[in-house]
Design a protein around this motif. Structure first.
Motif: not given
Lengths: 577, 101
Positions: B57, B59-60, B63
């Protein structure tokens, strides 16, 4: 508030009632404990003001019954007590009464107490309301989860996971899994296995991986390659999920006919390829972004190919397994995982991993979804496709119908593609969409796919691109062949492929005629088929052998750039045994 | 985990510490939004010096940050990625879309 006033002395009863009413409340009256209970049942007052010593039934006795009957609803009971009743009062309060006021009643104090109870009652009502709401929410959430779980199980379709050579384990951290395992075979019997891991766990993670199932199953069914499926899955995720959501994916394709495994890894832990003794042969780490982050045209969906000449095992898992740990200790890791598998190679390997992990975590839960796939390759069993056709109808009773008969076909599907179209249209899966609709071919989709693929690839590779099959002899040669082929296809200036499918009536039974013609110079087909038949072990010889096994008749026309294949579809009852 | 912010000239540095996961979501977003809104800041660095663990999450969140920074015409880099952090970023192949220093 509605207040129940209880006293056996009329004067006191009247006095307190009047006072309560003067404060804006309504009063109901009772003259002893039993009357109090009856009145309480009939009127459900908010609060009870009660004398202790009364005939028939005393105050404390009535209070105990009222408290018991009111259950979860709080009814404050206030005793009006005289001097010398302290002991009984203490007992009554212990048994559930809420407060007391001394006789003679000081009305200033009574007013203050009623106000205080009114405030507490309001608060109490709010709490009850909220906890009812909370219980409702909880029930609804559980119900939604149940429906979601059912839905996801249906879409994931665990039945299709039962493939010989495939073992798996999925253990969600919550009731729903954000990891997904799916498997299906193409019409050409290539086994596709998908392992996906959505962000987080629980319902939202499960929703993230759902969009993958539809392209995976439907495209595998039509025989698309994993590169095409990955591109479609990437599009789908970008289309349906918000920014910041992505799915790590491993997609495998086991092609037992060509002794090759294709592997694509985007954001999953490295795949481990083990030899027959459980030793690590090769590791395929992630070399791609997870799906759903950048557009498909910026992604590289070319898989890593592993050619094998002996048995082996592919181990794929989600990071939930590799990173599982007890607080303060190392993660479970690859070494323990591979050790558990190697330690029980011939037995139930999944169980030995489960035991190993449970022993390592010592009763602690794992915090992320855990999934594991073991795929055996190079087993002794030949791919199911060729097994199925051991009973193929002998060609002896079959004479090729005249080509003219095509005019009498029941249905016909013709397709012509030029050099440009051949570069970007995935021809056979495209045609399978049509074939799948033809009822007479319902039980023969796999055969038709194989025949079409063989004929089409042959026409393109050898007819148009003039590729030399001898390149394919070794594993390295296969790579070289594929590379050369894609270069020649990219540079192809002109060329046409015509494909013609027709349903014929052959003496009362169904017959499928497939005609494939390329614009190439043709070839010495007589010599070719003789040589191929003598070398059954060669990878490139399997094509013609397969065609012979499947078809009732094959006929090359003219210079060999045109071939006619006749196939008799299975009827429904054939397919059952 | 409470992220801290340092601004030097046109560079804004978000210093994270401990475990970077969904529980850091709100604070991380607030800190980043303040940097994006600051016209002085042209480059945002996410500093992983003190981070010992990061999950998907996170990494999310990165992004999402990349998307926002891109539309604000600023640049983004992930710096001081060590050990576990580096490993997670490598598995996800984030080097392909992020500047990692």
């Amino acid at each position: 508030m509605k207040i129940l006033v209880v006293d056996d002395t009329d004067a006191v009863l009247l006095l307190i009632s009047r006072f309560v009413e003067a404060l804006g409340h309504s009063a109901v009256q009772a003259r002893n404990g039993q009357e109090a209970i009856d009145t309480w049942r009939a009127h459900r007052p908010d609060l009870v003001l009660m004398d202790m010593m009364m005939p028939v039934m005393s105050g404390p006795e009535a209070a105990a019954i009222i408290k018991a009957e009111s259950g979860a609803v709080w009814v404050p009971i206030v005793f009006v007590t005289g001097v010398g009743e302290e002991n009984r009062l203490a007992e009554a309060i212990e048994q559930g009464a809420d407060d007391y006021i001394n006789k003679p009643v000081n009305f200033r104090v009574l007013e203050a107490k009623l106000k205080a109870f009114s405030r507490t009652l309001d608060l109490n009502r709010q709490v009850v309301e909220q906890s009812t709401k909370l219980a409702d929410y909880y029930d609804r959430a559980e119900e939604e989860k149940r429906v979601a779980r059912h839905l996801i199980e249906q879409m994931v379709n665990a039945e299709r996971l039962s493939d010989p050579g495939l073992e798996y384990w999925l253990s969600p951290a919550e009731s729903l899994s954000g990891d997904l395992i799916a498997a299906a075979r193409t019409p050409g019997q290539v086994l596709h296995v998908l392992l996906a891991d959505g962000i987080g766990h629980g319902l939202t993670a499960a929703l993230n991986v759902l969009p993958l199932t539809q392209p995976f199953y439907s495209m595998t069914e039509k025989g698309y390659s994993i590169s095409d499926i990955l591109a479609e899955m990437n599009n789908k995720i970008r289309q349906v999920l918000p920014v910041g959501r992505f799915v790590a994916v491993t997609l495998l394709a086991l092609d037992e006919a060509n002794d090759c495994v294709e592997i694509w890894n985007g954001g999953m832990p490295a795949l481990q390829i083990l030899d027959p003794s459980g030793r690590l042969l090769k590791s395929v780490p992630s070399s791609n972004l997870p799906l759903g982050i950048i557009p498909s045209h910026s992604m590289d969906f070319v898989p890593v190919r592993h050619y094998y000449d002996q048995q082996g095992l592919i181990v794929a898992c989600s990071d939930g397994l590799i990173e599982a740990h007890v607080p303060g200790a190392d993660a479970y890791g690859f070494d323990r995982l591979l050790g558990a598998i190697a330690g029980n190679l011939a037995g139930n390997r999944i169980d030995s991993v489960k035991d190993s992990l449970a022993g390592y975590l010592q009763g602690h839960p794992h915090h992320d979804d855990v999934s594991l796939v073991l795929m055996a390759f190079g087993g002794d069993t030949p791919p199911p496709a060729t097994q199925d056709h051991g009973d193929a109808q002998p060609a002896s009773d079959f004479t090729l119908p005249a080509l003219l008969a095509i005019d009498e076909c029941k249905w016909r599907y013709s397709l012509t593609l030029g050099a440009d179209e051949l570069r970007y249209i995935n021809t056979v899966p495209f045609m399978m969409t049509f074939v799948n609709e033809i009822r007479a071919l319902n039980h023969s989709q796999s055969d038709v796919f194989l025949i079409l693929t063989e004929l089409f690839v042959n026409a393109v590779d050898h007819g148009l691109l003039r590729m030399d099959s001898r390149l394919k002899h070794s594993a390295a040669g296969m790579e070289e062949y594929l590379l050369e082929r894609s270069q020649r296809l990219a540079n192809l200036q002109e060329g046409r492929i015509e494909i013609d499918l027709a349903g014929l009536d052959y003496g009362g039974s169904e017959l499928l005629q497939i005609r494939v013609k390329d614009s190439g110079p043709g070839f010495n087909w007589a010599a070719w088929s003789r040589v191929e038949a003598g070398e059954p072990q060669q990878a490139h010889g399997r094509g013609i052998l397969l065609l012979r096994a499947l078809c009732s008749g094959i006929q090359f026309v003219g210079n060999g750039s045109e071939v006619l294949a006749f196939y008799r579809p299975h009827s429904g009852s054939d397919a059952l045994h | 985990m409470t992220p801290t912010v340092q601004i030097e000239g046109s560079t804004g540095r978000v210093i994270l510490s401990g475990q970077f996961d969904f529980s850091a979501h709100r604070e991380f977003r607030q800190v980043c939004e303040s940097l994006i809104a600051n016209p002085e800041v042209r480059e945002v660095l996410v500093d992983f010096q003190n981070v010992n663990y990061l999950d998907s999450s996170a990494l999310g969140m990165l992004l999402l940050l990349k998307e926002k920074i891109g539309s604000a015409n600023k640049t983004l880099a992930l710096v001081n990625c060590r050990d576990a952090v580096k490993q997670v970023l490598e598995i996800a192949c984030f080097g392909k879309i992020f500047t990692i220093r």
